[in-house]
Design an enzyme around this catalytic site. Structure first.
Site, PDB file in Angstrom:
ATOM      1  N   CYS A 125       0.816  -1.225   0.000  1.00 53.95           N
ATOM      2  CA  CYS A 125       0.000   0.000   0.000  1.00 53.95           C
ATOM      3  C   CYS A 125       0.846   1.270   0.000  1.00 53.95           C
ATOM      4  O   CYS A 125       0.327   2.360  -0.232  1.00 53.95           O
ATOM      5  CB  CYS A 125      -0.941  -0.005   1.195  1.00 53.95           C
ATOM      6  SG  CYS A 125      -1.909  -1.517   1.302  1.00 53.95           S
ATOM      7  N   HIS A 250      -3.065   6.761   2.863  1.00 54.05           N
ATOM      8  CA  HIS A 250      -3.538   5.491   2.319  1.00 54.05           C
ATOM      9  C   HIS A 250      -4.920   5.216   2.911  1.00 54.05           C
ATOM     10  O   HIS A 250      -5.147   5.392   4.106  1.00 54.05           O
ATOM     11  CB  HIS A 250      -2.553   4.378   2.667  1.00 54.05           C
ATOM     12  CG  HIS A 250      -3.100   3.009   2.414  1.00 54.05           C
ATOM     13  ND1 HIS A 250      -3.732   2.679   1.241  1.00 54.05           N
ATOM     14  CD2 HIS A 250      -3.143   1.896   3.196  1.00 54.05           C
ATOM     15  CE1 HIS A 250      -4.131   1.420   1.304  1.00 54.05           C
ATOM     16  NE2 HIS A 250      -3.789   0.924   2.481  1.00 54.05           N
ATOM     17  N   ASN A 280     -10.362  -0.511   0.441  1.00 48.78           N
ATOM     18  CA  ASN A 280      -8.904  -0.418   0.429  1.00 48.78           C
ATOM     19  C   ASN A 280      -8.394  -0.923  -0.924  1.00 48.78           C
ATOM     20  O   ASN A 280      -8.527  -2.099  -1.235  1.00 48.78           O
ATOM     21  CB  ASN A 280      -8.350  -1.271   1.578  1.00 48.78           C
ATOM     22  CG  ASN A 280      -6.837  -1.222   1.677  1.00 48.78           C
ATOM     23  OD1 ASN A 280      -6.148  -0.829   0.742  1.00 48.78           O
ATOM     24  ND2 ASN A 280      -6.315  -1.634   2.819  1.00 48.78           N
TER      25      ASN A 280
HETATM   26  O1  UT7 Z   1      -3.584  -1.611   4.021  1.00 47.46           O
HETATM   27  C1  UT7 Z   1      -3.655  -2.166   5.295  1.00 47.46           C
HETATM   28  C2  UT7 Z   1      -4.731  -3.214   5.235  1.00 47.46           C
HETATM   29  N1  UT7 Z   1      -5.245  -3.705   6.466  1.00 47.46           N
HETATM   30  C3  UT7 Z   1      -5.965  -2.981   7.339  1.00 47.46           C
HETATM   31  O2  UT7 Z   1      -6.173  -1.813   7.226  1.00 47.46           O
HETATM   32  C4  UT7 Z   1      -6.547  -3.754   8.492  1.00 47.46           C
HETATM   33  C5  UT7 Z   1      -6.541  -3.009   9.779  1.00 47.46           C
HETATM   34  N2  UT7 Z   1      -7.469  -3.603  10.707  1.00 47.46           N
HETATM   35  C6  UT7 Z   1      -8.810  -3.368  10.629  1.00 47.46           C
HETATM   36  O3  UT7 Z   1      -9.262  -2.631   9.762  1.00 47.46           O
HETATM   37  C7  UT7 Z   1      -9.667  -4.002  11.672  1.00 47.46           C
HETATM   38  O4  UT7 Z   1      -8.869  -4.767  12.538  1.00 47.46           O
HETATM   39  C8  UT7 Z   1     -10.805  -4.871  11.092  1.00 47.46           C
HETATM   40  C9  UT7 Z   1     -11.834  -3.995  10.411  1.00 47.46           C
HETATM   41  C10 UT7 Z   1     -10.258  -5.910  10.142  1.00 47.46           C
HETATM   42  C11 UT7 Z   1     -11.526  -5.589  12.255  1.00 47.46           C
HETATM   43  O5  UT7 Z   1     -12.025  -4.614  13.164  1.00 47.46           O
HETATM   44  P1  UT7 Z   1     -11.701  -4.718  14.708  1.00 47.46           P
HETATM   45  O6  UT7 Z   1     -12.339  -3.574  15.351  1.00 47.46           O
HETATM   46  O7  UT7 Z   1     -10.227  -4.890  14.888  1.00 47.46           O
HETATM   47  O8  UT7 Z   1     -12.490  -6.023  15.105  1.00 47.46           O
HETATM   48  P2  UT7 Z   1     -11.946  -7.326  15.851  1.00 47.46           P
HETATM   49  O9  UT7 Z   1     -11.165  -8.193  14.910  1.00 47.46           O
HETATM   50  O10 UT7 Z   1     -11.290  -6.899  17.126  1.00 47.46           O
HETATM   51  O11 UT7 Z   1     -13.292  -8.048  16.177  1.00 47.46           O
HETATM   52  C12 UT7 Z   1     -14.253  -7.475  17.077  1.00 47.46           C
HETATM   53  C13 UT7 Z   1     -15.537  -8.284  17.019  1.00 47.46           C
HETATM   54  C14 UT7 Z   1     -15.303  -9.789  17.120  1.00 47.46           C
HETATM   55  O12 UT7 Z   1     -16.402 -10.332  17.800  1.00 47.46           O
HETATM   56  P3  UT7 Z   1     -16.270 -10.714  19.362  1.00 47.46           P
HETATM   57  O13 UT7 Z   1     -15.130 -11.658  19.452  1.00 47.46           O
HETATM   58  O14 UT7 Z   1     -16.029  -9.412  20.065  1.00 47.46           O
HETATM   59  O15 UT7 Z   1     -17.612 -11.330  19.655  1.00 47.46           O
HETATM   60  C15 UT7 Z   1     -15.334 -10.250  15.695  1.00 47.46           C
HETATM   61  O16 UT7 Z   1     -15.716 -11.586  15.569  1.00 47.46           O
HETATM   62  O17 UT7 Z   1     -16.168  -8.065  15.753  1.00 47.46           O
HETATM   63  C16 UT7 Z   1     -16.370  -9.345  15.109  1.00 47.46           C
HETATM   64  N3  UT7 Z   1     -16.191  -9.114  13.664  1.00 47.46           N
HETATM   65  C17 UT7 Z   1     -17.186  -8.764  12.850  1.00 47.46           C
HETATM   66  N4  UT7 Z   1     -18.483  -8.526  13.059  1.00 47.46           N
HETATM   67  C18 UT7 Z   1     -19.241  -8.170  12.012  1.00 47.46           C
HETATM   68  C19 UT7 Z   1     -15.041  -9.226  12.964  1.00 47.46           C
HETATM   69  N5  UT7 Z   1     -15.277  -8.935  11.665  1.00 47.46           N
HETATM   70  C20 UT7 Z   1     -16.596  -8.660  11.580  1.00 47.46           C
HETATM   71  C21 UT7 Z   1     -17.437  -8.289  10.505  1.00 47.46           C
HETATM   72  N6  UT7 Z   1     -18.745  -8.052  10.773  1.00 47.46           N
HETATM   73  N7  UT7 Z   1     -16.974  -8.150   9.251  1.00 47.46           N
END
Ligand code: UT7
Length: 324
Positions: A125, A250, A280
Site C-alpha cells: 500500500c 492510504h 482499500n
Molecule cells: O492496508 C492495510 C490493510 N489492512 C488494514 O487496514 C486492516 C486493519 N485492521 C482493521 O481494519 C480491523 O482490525 C478490522 C476492520 C479488520 C476488524 O475490526 P476490529 O475492530 O479490529 O475487530 P476485531 O477483529 O477486534 O473483532 C471485534 C468483534 C469480534 O467479535 P467478538 O469476538 O467481540 O464477539 C469479531 O468476531 O467483531 C467481530 N467481527 C465482525 N463482526 C461483524 C469481525 N469482523 C466482523 C465483521 N462483521 N466483518
C-alpha cells in the site's frame, strides 16, 4: 538498523537542481459495485458494523490491473496535456500484477503506445509514494516526464467470505504524470521511506493464495508507523502540522487515520478520503484520493500536500509536495 530511523538522508528543502510537478492525474474504477448490503447475503456482518469499524460502504470488483492502470494513465496524460511519447519511464506500483512473470508495466506502456522503460514496484500500500520518490530521483538525473501509477485487482486475492478481510479490499487505479518543473516552484520537499520485515506475517498472501491478515496487529502497527513517518517527513521539510494544506493518507480504515491524526494533531477537515466508495485499493488508494481532491478543487498552486502510505511488509512512505 533501528526501526525508528529510515535510511534516506536528504536535503530538507529542495532535492536537486529541478523542481517537480504533478502535472496530470487520472483515475479508473471498474463498474461492478459490491456493497456492504451485498456482503450480508453470505457473511455474518452488517452495513452498520462495516461502516463504523472501517468507514467503508462499498468497493469495486473486476477489470485487470493492466487495463485499469492504462485507463487511469490515459486520463493522467490527457490532464497533463502531454503526448504519450513524451513519457520516459513508467513505474507501476502494484501488489496484484497481471502475471507472476513478467511485470505488468511493460504491457501498460505498450497499451499506451509508448516505448520506454517500464517496471513494477512492489511495496504494497506504500507503493505509489515509493514510486513518486523514485520518479523524483529520475527527474533529478535528467528525465523530464515519468508516469507513476498505482493499480490493483485485489478481488483476485481476497476471500469475500472471510469477515476479517472480505469487507476491506477492492479494485482501482490512479496515475500521475510527474514532470520536471523548470520554474522550481513545485518541489518534493522531503520524504520518508521505511520498512520492518519483522511484520511480514501480519499481512501477506502466498502465490495464488488469498490475503491473510491479523487485523488488530496491522491496525496497531499502522497507527504507529503513520505517526512516525509523517513526523519524519515534516521535520525534514522544516514544516509543522499547521503548514500542511491537505493530507492524503492510504485509504485502509478511517479509524486508523483518525487514531494517527489524533496523535499527530491533524484534523479530518484537511484530509481527503475516498475510502467509503472504494474500500482499500492498496497502491491505488493515494492517487485515487489525489484525483478526488483535485476534482473538488482542494489543491492550489503553492499548496503543501502530505502523502502518507503504509501497508504490508510492513512498509511505509511519506512525501511532502509543494504544488506547482
Ligand atoms: O492496508 C492495510 C490493510 N489492512 C488494514 O487496514 C486492516 C486493519 N485492521 C482493521 O481494519 C480491523 O482490525 C478490522 C476492520 C479488520 C476488524 O475490526 P476490529 O475492530 O479490529 O475487530 P476485531 O477483529 O477486534 O473483532 C471485534 C468483534 C469480534 O467479535 P467478538 O469476538 O467481540 O464477539 C469479531 O468476531 O467483531 C467481530 N467481527 C465482525 N463482526 C461483524 C469481525 N469482523 C466482523 C465483521 N462483521 N466483518
Amino acid at each position: 538498523m533501528n526501526e525508528t530511523t529510515a535510511n534516506n538522508e536528504q536535503t530538507p528543502a529542495g532535492v536537486g537542481p529541478w523542481g517537480l510537478k504533478l502535472a496530470g492525474v487520472g483515475a479508473a474504477l471498474p463498474p461492478k459495485v459490491l456493497t456492504n448490503a451485498d456482503l450480508t447475503a453470505w457473511m455474518d456482518t452488517s452495513d452498520e458494523w462495516i461502516r463504523e469499524r472501517t468507514g467503508i460502504g462499498e468497493r469495486r470488483l473486476g477489470g485487470t490491473t493492466s487495463g485499469l492502470a492504462t485507463e487511469a494513465a490515459r486520463a493522467a496524460i490527457e490532464a497533463a496535456n502531454v503526448s504519450p511519447d513524451e513519457i520516459e519511464q513508467v513505474i507501476l506500483a502494484t501488489t496484484s500484477p497481471d502475471y507472476m512473470l513478467p511485470g505488468t508495466a511493460p504491457a501498460v506502456a505498450r497499451e499506451l503506445g509508448i516505448d520506454c522503460g517500464a517496471f513494477d514496484l512492489q511495496a504494497a500500500c506504500s507503493g505509489w509514494v515509493y514510486g513518486l520518490v523514485v520518479a523524483n530521483g529520475l527527474i533529478t538525473q535528467g528525465m523530464n516526464k515519468v508516469l507513476v501509477i498505482g493499480a490493483e485487482t485485489l478481488d483476485r486475492m481476497t476471500d469475500y467470505h472471510d469477515r476479517g478481510t472480505g469487507i476491506l479490499f477492492g479494485n482501482g487505479a490512479g496515475a500521475v504524470v510527474v514532470e520536471r518543473d523548470e520554474t522550481n516552484q513545485g518541489q518534493l520537499l522531503s520524504w520518508d521511506l521505511g520498512s520492518n520485515g519483522q511484520h511480514v506475517h501480519i499481512l501477506y498472501s502466498e502465490h495464488d493464495g488469498k490475503i491473510q491478515m491479523d487485523g488488530r496487529e496491522v491496525f496497531r502497527q499502522a497507527v504507529t508507523v503513520i505517526q512516525r513517518s509523517a513526523t519524519n517527513a515534516l521535520e525534514r521539510a522544516g514544516l509543522t502540522v499547521d503548514d500542511v494544506d491537505l493530507v492524503i493518507p492510504h485509504q485502509a480504515n478511517i479509524r486508523i487515520v483518525e487514531a494517527a491524526w489524533k496523535r499527530l494533531g491533524f484534523s479530518m477537515d484537511k484530509t481527503e478520503m475516498v475510502l467509503e466508495h472504494t474500500g482499500n485499493t492498496s497502491a491505488a488508494s493515494i492517487p485515487l484520493a489525489l484525483d478526488s481532491a483535485l476534482t473538488k478543487g482542494r489543491i492550489d498552486s503553492g499548496s503543501t500536500v502530505l502523502f502518507v502510505g503504509f501497508g504490508a511488509g510492513m512498509t511505509w512512505a511519506s512525501a511532502v509536495v509543494r504544488w506547482a
